[in-house]
Design an enzyme around this catalytic site. Structure first.
Site, PDB file in Angstrom:
ATOM      1  CG  ASP A 183      -1.883   1.119   1.298  1.00 53.47           C
ATOM      2  OD1 ASP A 183      -2.779   1.157   0.435  1.00 53.47           O
ATOM      3  OD2 ASP A 183      -1.754   1.971   2.193  1.00 53.47           O
TER       4      ASP A 183
ATOM      5  CD  GLU B 149      -2.355   2.350  -3.446  1.00 56.11           C
ATOM      6  OE1 GLU B 149      -3.472   2.814  -3.690  1.00 56.11           O
ATOM      7  OE2 GLU B 149      -1.896   2.234  -2.283  1.00 56.11           O
TER       8      GLU B 149
END
Length: 543
Positions: A205, A273
């Site tokens: 993330d 990401e």
């Protein structure tokens, strides 16, 4: 640890199915999806022919941001089950031929994490430097002009230390200080904990948020015409800045190399990401080039707010050739943070099928978000039912992310689509109840079966799975390119419009394939006549 005979390249071209655990399957009737529920439904995922699953966070958390605020990296939140349940999930997935990737949130923790509780106690405790603390300016204002994605300043005043701490997201999500070596060591230990437990990789993330500018310099402004529409610039000024100093720092590469070295011992892979509207593809190239950084990065270009045109996609790949030719992208149309693409782009059934086939033919790995294979539309969620703090804050100009997070629909066994016997944490959309897995399974002409065919086509051709992508061109609304691997060359054409299109065939002896995906063949005049939203897939035959 990885053996000598395993495929170290398994991630390249892999199809990854994203699971949002709160909304996938509830096994105990409390209205919240859980790990045993995921295990129960893994046969459906395996039947699609995908290579791996990516599970959004299930770690211990106060759930201010639904698991992206971690208070214990090495345990399962009780609402999702236990570590034993996770072990069952991993063994079940592996038995079905699925690799397991989990979502690691390393840039920040919850303010309830033991590390932060200790860090905020004083300026001289053992973890005082584990988070990003800074003194106020002379006038008492925050140290920099950095902004939070969730609105307002990225700095929060702490009365205990009489300092500000950095939070790129909610105030309850303080950022870790990657300039502190002990922090990096602790996070590498977290990764090793899950690798030892059998995971095959990570979705990382906000991978470009890990490191901040040590000098705490202000970000410069971004001209209005360049502001991203993805983060609602009319109500959220986050995209009013060029984020030079609060993220995208070059020092991040040193930590990524350490993480890659650890993963290599387990034949694990990671997809990072990258959250950046100006330099996303450039950073993708920086983070995935070579064999000592990340394997692939999650590209946002096809998560666009407007339906991608042939010209737009060609431009995206032209940019990749310039700034990330040696890198590897991971493409997605939908995920847990954006409205579902069938609604976002206003797609007809034919258009949804065409885009599904296109995704599986593009160079890179791909992600399918749960329910995408059912062509689920974005759910309408009433304000009183909202759970997402992002949506609650910016309603009604921005409705948040709950519309793409409503429960998966499995069968019409109850008003909850078979997701739960209890009241779901978000209401099940009535528009979804006639598109359940059970219903779509019954008809071989549905989009569910089309997804299976597209994924099978991808795996049947090494040129599509792992090959190069060249000769990208646009004729009207038709996108064409050639995928090649070894002696295999495949010509791909996609009419991305509701009107007929015509393109010339390249030189050579080409044979039609992909009939099961609606592929057309060449006419006697050597041209391809494409119907609305029709692909043409051709393999080159040696003369």
């Amino acid at each position: 640890m990885a053996g000598a005979d395993v495929d170290k390249d398994w991630w390249r071209g892999a199809v990854i199915y994203q699971i949002y655990p709160r909304s996938f399957q509830d096994s105990n009737g409390d209205g919240i999806g859980d790990l045993l529920g995921i295990s129960q439904r893994l046969p459906h995922i395996a039947s699609l022919g995908v290579d791996a699953i990516w599970i959004s966070p299930f770690f211990t958390s106060p759930m201010k941001d639904f698991g992206y605020d971690v208070s214990d990296y090495c345990d399962v939140d009780p609402m999702f089950g236990s570590l034993a349940d996770f072990d069952v999930l991993v063994s079940t997935a592996h038995r079905l031929g699925l690799k397991v990737m989990i979502d690691l949130v390393l840039s920040h923790t919850s303010d309830q994490h033991a590390w932060f509780k200790e860090s905020r106690q004083s300026k001289d405790n053992d973890k005082s430097n584990w988070y990003v603390w800074a003194d106020a300016k002379e006038d008492g204002t925050p140290p920099t002009n950095w902004l939070s994605i969730f609105g307002g300043s990225a700095w929060e005043w702490d009365t205990g230390r009489c300092q500000y701490y950095l939070h790129n997201f909610l105030t309850e999500q303080p950022d870790l200080n990657f300039h502190e070596p002990q922090v990096q060591e602790a996070l590498l230990s977290v990764a090793q904990f899950w690798l030892d437990r059998g995971v095959d990789g990570f979705r990382l993330d906000t991978i470009n948020f890990y490191v901040h500018d040590k000098e705490l310099r202000d970000n410069p402004p971004l001209p209005k015409e360049k502001r991203s529409p993805i983060i609602a610039p009319e109500v959220n000024p986050y995209t009013w800045q060029i984020h030079l100093y609060d993220k995208n720092r070059p020092e991040n590469l040193d930590f990524l190399r350490k993480l890659r070295a650890l993963m290599s011992q387990y034949n694990a892979a990671a997809v990072g990401e990258i959250g950046d509207d100006l330099r996303g593809l450039e950073i993708l190239g920086e983070y995935t080039s070579g064999d000592d950084l990340m394997h692939m990065s999650y590209a946002f270009e096809l998560l666009s707010s407007k339906q991608p045109t042939a010209a737009y996609i060609a431009d995206v790949f032209a940019q990749i050739d310039q700034v990330a030719a040696d890198g590897w992208a991971c493409w997605a149309f939908s995920n847990h943070d954006v409205p579902r693409h069938v609604s976002r782009w206003g797609l007809s059934d034919a258009a949804a099928r065409c885009f599904a086939t296109l995704m599986q033919c593009l160079r890179g790995s791909t992600c399918i978000y749960q329910g995408e294979e059912l062509a689920l539309p974005e759910a309408e969620v009433a304000f009183e039912d909202l759970q997402d703090p992002y949506g609650i804050r910016f309603w009604p100009a921005f409705k948040g992310r709950d519309g793409c997070r409503t429960p998966m629909v499995w069968e019409q066994s109850n008003q909850n689509g078979g997701f739960s016997t209890g009241r779901p944490w978000l209401p099940v959309s009535n528009d979804h109840l006639h598109r359940t897995v059970a219903d779509l399974e019954q008809d071989p002409a549905t989009i569910l079966h089309h997804y299976r065919k597209a994924i099978a086509f991808r795996h049947a051709h090494k040129a599509i799975l792992k090959g190069t992508q060249t000769d990208v061109s646009v004729t009207g609304d038709v996108l064409t390119f050639v995928r090649s691997y070894g002696q295999e060359d495949i010509f791909c054409a996609f009419n991305l419009s509701g009107e007929p299109g015509v393109v010339d065939m390249p030189d050579g002896n080409w044979h039609q394939i992909g009939v099961e995906l609606g592929s057309t063949g060449a006419a006697p005049d050597g041209k391809l006549h494409l119907g609305p939203w029709q692909p043409a897939l051709m393999i080159k035959i040696a003369s």
